[in-house]
Structures are given as C-alpha cells and as structure tokens.
Design an enzyme around this catalytic site. Sequence first.
Site, PDB file in Angstrom:
ATOM      1  N   PHE A  16       0.832  -1.215   0.000  1.00 11.56           N
ATOM      2  CA  PHE A  16       0.000   0.000   0.000  1.00 11.56           C
ATOM      3  C   PHE A  16       0.864   1.262   0.000  1.00 11.56           C
ATOM      4  O   PHE A  16       0.741   2.130  -0.869  1.00 11.56           O
ATOM      5  CB  PHE A  16      -0.927  -0.047   1.220  1.00 11.56           C
ATOM      6  CG  PHE A  16      -1.636   1.242   1.531  1.00 11.56           C
ATOM      7  CD1 PHE A  16      -2.449   1.854   0.594  1.00 11.56           C
ATOM      8  CD2 PHE A  16      -1.507   1.824   2.789  1.00 11.56           C
ATOM      9  CE1 PHE A  16      -3.111   3.044   0.891  1.00 11.56           C
ATOM     10  CE2 PHE A  16      -2.164   3.004   3.100  1.00 11.56           C
ATOM     11  CZ  PHE A  16      -2.964   3.613   2.147  1.00 11.56           C
ATOM     12  N   ASP A  49      13.674 -12.173  -1.309  1.00 11.92           N
ATOM     13  CA  ASP A  49      13.201 -12.272   0.066  1.00 11.92           C
ATOM     14  C   ASP A  49      14.226 -11.616   0.982  1.00 11.92           C
ATOM     15  O   ASP A  49      15.438 -11.773   0.781  1.00 11.92           O
ATOM     16  CB  ASP A  49      13.033 -13.754   0.427  1.00 11.92           C
ATOM     17  CG  ASP A  49      12.192 -13.940   1.668  1.00 11.92           C
ATOM     18  OD1 ASP A  49      12.623 -13.472   2.743  1.00 11.92           O
ATOM     19  OD2 ASP A  49      11.106 -14.548   1.560  1.00 11.92           O
ATOM     20  N   ALA A  73       7.532  -4.962   5.344  1.00  5.33           N
ATOM     21  CA  ALA A  73       7.318  -5.371   6.736  1.00  5.33           C
ATOM     22  C   ALA A  73       6.048  -6.192   6.808  1.00  5.33           C
ATOM     23  O   ALA A  73       5.191  -6.107   5.932  1.00  5.33           O
ATOM     24  CB  ALA A  73       7.182  -4.143   7.644  1.00  5.33           C
ATOM     25  N   TYR A 139       3.997  -7.384  17.107  1.00  2.00           N
ATOM     26  CA  TYR A 139       4.309  -6.475  15.999  1.00  2.00           C
ATOM     27  C   TYR A 139       5.121  -5.283  16.515  1.00  2.00           C
ATOM     28  O   TYR A 139       6.173  -4.933  15.970  1.00  2.00           O
ATOM     29  CB  TYR A 139       3.018  -5.992  15.327  1.00  2.00           C
ATOM     30  CG  TYR A 139       3.231  -4.838  14.387  1.00  2.00           C
ATOM     31  CD1 TYR A 139       3.931  -5.009  13.189  1.00  2.00           C
ATOM     32  CD2 TYR A 139       2.754  -3.557  14.684  1.00  2.00           C
ATOM     33  CE1 TYR A 139       4.144  -3.953  12.325  1.00  2.00           C
ATOM     34  CE2 TYR A 139       2.963  -2.492  13.821  1.00  2.00           C
ATOM     35  CZ  TYR A 139       3.662  -2.698  12.653  1.00  2.00           C
ATOM     36  OH  TYR A 139       3.883  -1.642  11.795  1.00  2.00           O
ATOM     37  N   PHE A 165       2.191   7.091  12.729  1.00  2.00           N
ATOM     38  CA  PHE A 165       0.957   6.722  13.402  1.00  2.00           C
ATOM     39  C   PHE A 165       0.026   6.172  12.314  1.00  2.00           C
ATOM     40  O   PHE A 165       0.450   5.975  11.174  1.00  2.00           O
ATOM     41  CB  PHE A 165       0.396   7.934  14.144  1.00  2.00           C
ATOM     42  CG  PHE A 165       1.152   8.243  15.419  1.00  2.00           C
ATOM     43  CD1 PHE A 165       0.564   8.050  16.658  1.00  2.00           C
ATOM     44  CD2 PHE A 165       2.465   8.700  15.381  1.00  2.00           C
ATOM     45  CE1 PHE A 165       1.269   8.297  17.837  1.00  2.00           C
ATOM     46  CE2 PHE A 165       3.182   8.952  16.544  1.00  2.00           C
ATOM     47  CZ  PHE A 165       2.573   8.751  17.784  1.00  2.00           C
ATOM     48  N   ASN A 166      -1.228   5.884  12.653  1.00  5.32           N
ATOM     49  CA  ASN A 166      -2.127   5.313  11.641  1.00  5.32           C
ATOM     50  C   ASN A 166      -2.218   6.218  10.425  1.00  5.32           C
ATOM     51  O   ASN A 166      -2.237   7.443  10.550  1.00  5.32           O
ATOM     52  CB  ASN A 166      -3.533   5.145  12.220  1.00  5.32           C
ATOM     53  CG  ASN A 166      -3.605   4.041  13.259  1.00  5.32           C
ATOM     54  OD1 ASN A 166      -2.871   4.078  14.242  1.00  5.32           O
ATOM     55  ND2 ASN A 166      -4.462   3.074  13.053  1.00  5.32           N
ATOM     56  N   ARG A 201      -7.637   7.298  17.562  1.00  6.24           N
ATOM     57  CA  ARG A 201      -6.463   7.138  16.710  1.00  6.24           C
ATOM     58  C   ARG A 201      -6.148   8.438  15.969  1.00  6.24           C
ATOM     59  O   ARG A 201      -7.024   9.224  15.641  1.00  6.24           O
ATOM     60  CB  ARG A 201      -6.696   6.027  15.669  1.00  6.24           C
ATOM     61  CG  ARG A 201      -6.730   4.616  16.261  1.00  6.24           C
ATOM     62  CD  ARG A 201      -5.351   4.182  16.728  1.00  6.24           C
ATOM     63  NE  ARG A 201      -5.354   2.837  17.282  1.00  6.24           N
ATOM     64  CZ  ARG A 201      -5.539   2.556  18.568  1.00  6.24           C
ATOM     65  NH1 ARG A 201      -5.739   3.525  19.449  1.00  6.24           N
ATOM     66  NH2 ARG A 201      -5.503   1.305  18.990  1.00  6.24           N
TER      67      ARG A 201
END
Length: 297
Positions: A16, A49, A73, A139, A165-166, A201
């Site tokens: 993304f 990889d 990640a 995580y 952050f988000n 959030r």
Amino acid sequence: MTIAGKRALITGIHGFTGRYMAAELQASGYDVIGLGSQPSDDADYHQIDLADGPGLRTLLATVQPDVVVHLAALAFVGHGSADAFYRVNLIGTRNLLEAIAANGKQLDCVLLASSANVYGNVSEGLLSESTPPAPANDYAVSKLAMEYMANLWRDKLPIVIARPFNYTGVGQADNFLLPKIVSHFRRKAQKIELGNLDVWRDFSDVRALVHAYRGLIETKPVGETVNVSSGRVYSLREVIAMCTAITGHQIQVEVNPAFVRSNEVKTLCGDNSKLRSLIGGWHTPSLDETLSWMLAE
C-alpha cells in the site's frame, strides 16, 4: 541535494505505502527501483526475500542506490504468527542493512519505517519521540527491536527512522479498520461488526505520509527518529459519523467481542512538531477529506 538521476531503492514497493512512495519519488525526479517478495513483470523490479542475505548483497551491488526506503514489513497486527514479525521486521531489516553496508557506496539516506505502535498503551497527551516505548504486542516489539538493531549501524549508514501513526487512503487492504468501514458504506451495507468503538487514533493521509518520507530523505536528519502524525485523534464512532455525513447512508454498528483486543492501545496521538520543524509547511488533509477521497473511488 540534486535529485535528477538519483536512484531510490524501495523495499515493499507493491505494498500500500510502496506504490504511493514510488509515485512520490518518481514525480520528484528519482529513478525508482523496487524490491518485493512476490513475482512481477514491472520494469526495475527485483523479487527477493529479505531472508536472502547473499541475494540482497548481489542486488545492492547491481543497483547501487543513492537512497533506500525500507517499507517491507509484516504490518497487520492481528497476523497469526508471532515468529513472522521477527523474521521479517527484525532479521529481514538486519540483512538489508548488512547488504547496504557491504556494498560500500556512500548513500544519501536510509529511511526505515518503524511504527507508533512502539509507544504501546501510553495514553496521556501527545506522544513525542522522547516518550518511553512500551510495546504491547509482537508487531510493536518487532519494530522496536528493529530500531535498536538499526542503532548498531548508525556509524556506518545514514539512517533515519520514521515512526508513522495510523494512516490510510485508497488501496489500503480491508483488514485495516478505515478501509473496512469505507467498503461497508460504499456497498451500502446494513450493518458492520467492529471491536471497541472507543479507541482514539491519529490518522494521516497516505499521500501526506509519503510526502513526509520524501522530505526526511531530502533533509537527512541522520541518526534521528521522527514521528509522522496528524496530531489529532478521532474515535471510531466519529469515523462512522463522518462516513454517514459524507454518504447519507445509515449503518447499524454491532460490537463483536471477538474483535476487541485485550492489549488494544486506547489512545494514540502523535506530536508532529519535530517533523514540521524539519519539513516546512508539512500537513495532512483533514480526516473527512481523506474519507471523502476513499468513498468516492
């Protein structure tokens, strides 16, 4: 920093964030080379990889990048395998840094994407880069371990660590909260099952996030850790209300106890003053602007 002809290697380029990062850097004049774990016919793309240390060293010697943006990640917090977080986020990053250092070329910047999840359940006020980490899941621990491991390379490599952050936007997978909510509104679903509605959030727009990453590459605050955040928080109730106002569609919200995580971070709000001091004029669109963009797509 003259950018024309600079080569940028982006790991996780098909993710993304990677797709937006590639577009941001190409628009600024970089030659972008991508790395990922899945096959692709894209030009300037290499399937490799992060577990393959020798392969990474060969690739770095071939590509000779000026800038590395490490986005690859395992990011979905609800992912089932704890081992995978450490294999990819910690060991994979170490293999990459080792390959960059072994290449011997003097780079402009190595940007590592960490996560604000490292702050854990600290919910009082704004979280700044000096807030003590208190990771609350595997995580987050894997990302904090990655930061500490990267410190071992600071004398050899021009490392900058970003703690986003988000953030959200068009193209983010539906197993993330905002895209899940948006997709329910877009298809005019009658109801949605969510976890705790009273989590707050800090949401940025992915387009602003990659602009911040490019700014960090170009200002090069080497050795620094920098929050990328909007500095505002919204609860999931408010997100639902915004989507209702934008679309005119009412949706019934049901709380599914299976979606309520016991180690959920209640409030995450980032102090972005350090970022804004480094990148003049940086800001992220308001959340309703981002949601309108996502709902319109």
